[in-house]
Design a protein around this motif. Structure first.
Motif, PDB file in Angstrom:
ATOM      1  N   PHE A 135      -6.133   1.599   4.044  1.00  0.00           N
ATOM      2  CA  PHE A 135      -7.182   1.416   5.045  1.00  0.00           C
ATOM      3  C   PHE A 135      -7.249  -0.042   5.486  1.00  0.00           C
ATOM      4  O   PHE A 135      -7.383  -0.338   6.673  1.00  0.00           O
ATOM      5  CB  PHE A 135      -8.548   1.849   4.511  1.00  0.00           C
ATOM      6  N   LYS A 136      -7.138  -0.940   4.514  1.00  0.00           N
ATOM      7  CA  LYS A 136      -7.181  -2.370   4.830  1.00  0.00           C
ATOM      8  C   LYS A 136      -6.015  -2.753   5.744  1.00  0.00           C
ATOM      9  O   LYS A 136      -6.180  -3.447   6.740  1.00  0.00           O
ATOM     10  CB  LYS A 136      -7.135  -3.176   3.531  1.00  0.00           C
ATOM     11  N   ASN A 137      -4.813  -2.281   5.426  1.00  0.00           N
ATOM     12  CA  ASN A 137      -3.631  -2.609   6.211  1.00  0.00           C
ATOM     13  C   ASN A 137      -3.651  -1.945   7.586  1.00  0.00           C
ATOM     14  O   ASN A 137      -3.151  -2.499   8.560  1.00  0.00           O
ATOM     15  CB  ASN A 137      -2.366  -2.213   5.466  1.00  0.00           C
ATOM     16  N   ALA A 162      -7.159   2.800  -0.468  1.00  0.00           N
ATOM     17  CA  ALA A 162      -7.992   1.652  -0.102  1.00  0.00           C
ATOM     18  C   ALA A 162      -7.147   0.530   0.495  1.00  0.00           C
ATOM     19  O   ALA A 162      -7.523  -0.071   1.516  1.00  0.00           O
ATOM     20  CB  ALA A 162      -8.770   1.154  -1.318  1.00  0.00           C
ATOM     21  N   LEU A 163      -5.998   0.242  -0.119  1.00  0.00           N
ATOM     22  CA  LEU A 163      -5.097  -0.773   0.438  1.00  0.00           C
ATOM     23  C   LEU A 163      -4.576  -0.342   1.805  1.00  0.00           C
ATOM     24  O   LEU A 163      -4.424  -1.163   2.715  1.00  0.00           O
ATOM     25  CB  LEU A 163      -3.921  -1.023  -0.510  1.00  0.00           C
ATOM     26  N   ARG A 169      -5.878  -1.658   9.667  1.00  0.00           N
ATOM     27  CA  ARG A 169      -6.569  -2.482  10.674  1.00  0.00           C
ATOM     28  C   ARG A 169      -5.593  -3.379  11.428  1.00  0.00           C
ATOM     29  O   ARG A 169      -5.837  -3.743  12.569  1.00  0.00           O
ATOM     30  CB  ARG A 169      -7.655  -3.321  10.020  1.00  0.00           C
ATOM     31  N   ASN A 170      -4.478  -3.729  10.799  1.00  0.00           N
ATOM     32  CA  ASN A 170      -3.469  -4.554  11.474  1.00  0.00           C
ATOM     33  C   ASN A 170      -2.773  -3.807  12.600  1.00  0.00           C
ATOM     34  O   ASN A 170      -2.101  -4.422  13.419  1.00  0.00           O
ATOM     35  CB  ASN A 170      -2.401  -5.020  10.473  1.00  0.00           C
ATOM     36  N   TRP A 205       0.801  -1.224   0.000  1.00  0.00           N
ATOM     37  CA  TRP A 205       0.000   0.000   0.000  1.00  0.00           C
ATOM     38  C   TRP A 205       0.835   1.277   0.000  1.00  0.00           C
ATOM     39  O   TRP A 205       0.288   2.368   0.049  1.00  0.00           O
ATOM     40  CB  TRP A 205      -0.967   0.015   1.180  1.00  0.00           C
TER      41      TRP A 205
END
Length: 84
Positions: A61-63, A58-59, A65-66, A28
């Motif tokens: 935001f997904k990452n 978008a990538l 969360r980790n 990302w």
């Protein structure tokens, strides 16, 4: 923690390929040699493309969360439990 926190704010990331940053950044972020100023400039120009920028966001935001506070606290608690 700027690298994992920036995407949580919807900020695309340009970062260096040194230390643990590439491991955290993953797919990302735009990763390069820290003294390659031409590549930094190209990365900035690439972020002007809205579709490309939105895909990185978008990538990110997904990452992100980790690296939430809850997940990080859980990881620290696990380490403390294992050390007992």
């Amino acid at each position: 923690m700027a690298c994992p926190r920036s995407p949580a704010s919807g900020c695309p990331v340009i970062c260096s390929n040194r230390t643990s940053v590439p491991e955290i950044a993953g797919e990302w972020a735009l990763i390069h040699e820290p003294d390659d100023y031409g590549e930094i400039a190209r990365d900035i120009q690439r972020l002007r493309d809205a579709a490309f920028r939105d895909a990185l966001i978008a990538l990110g935001f997904k990452n992100a969360r980790n690296y939430s506070n809850e997940r990080m606290m859980g990881a620290y608690e696990d380490i403390y439990r294992e050390s007992e």
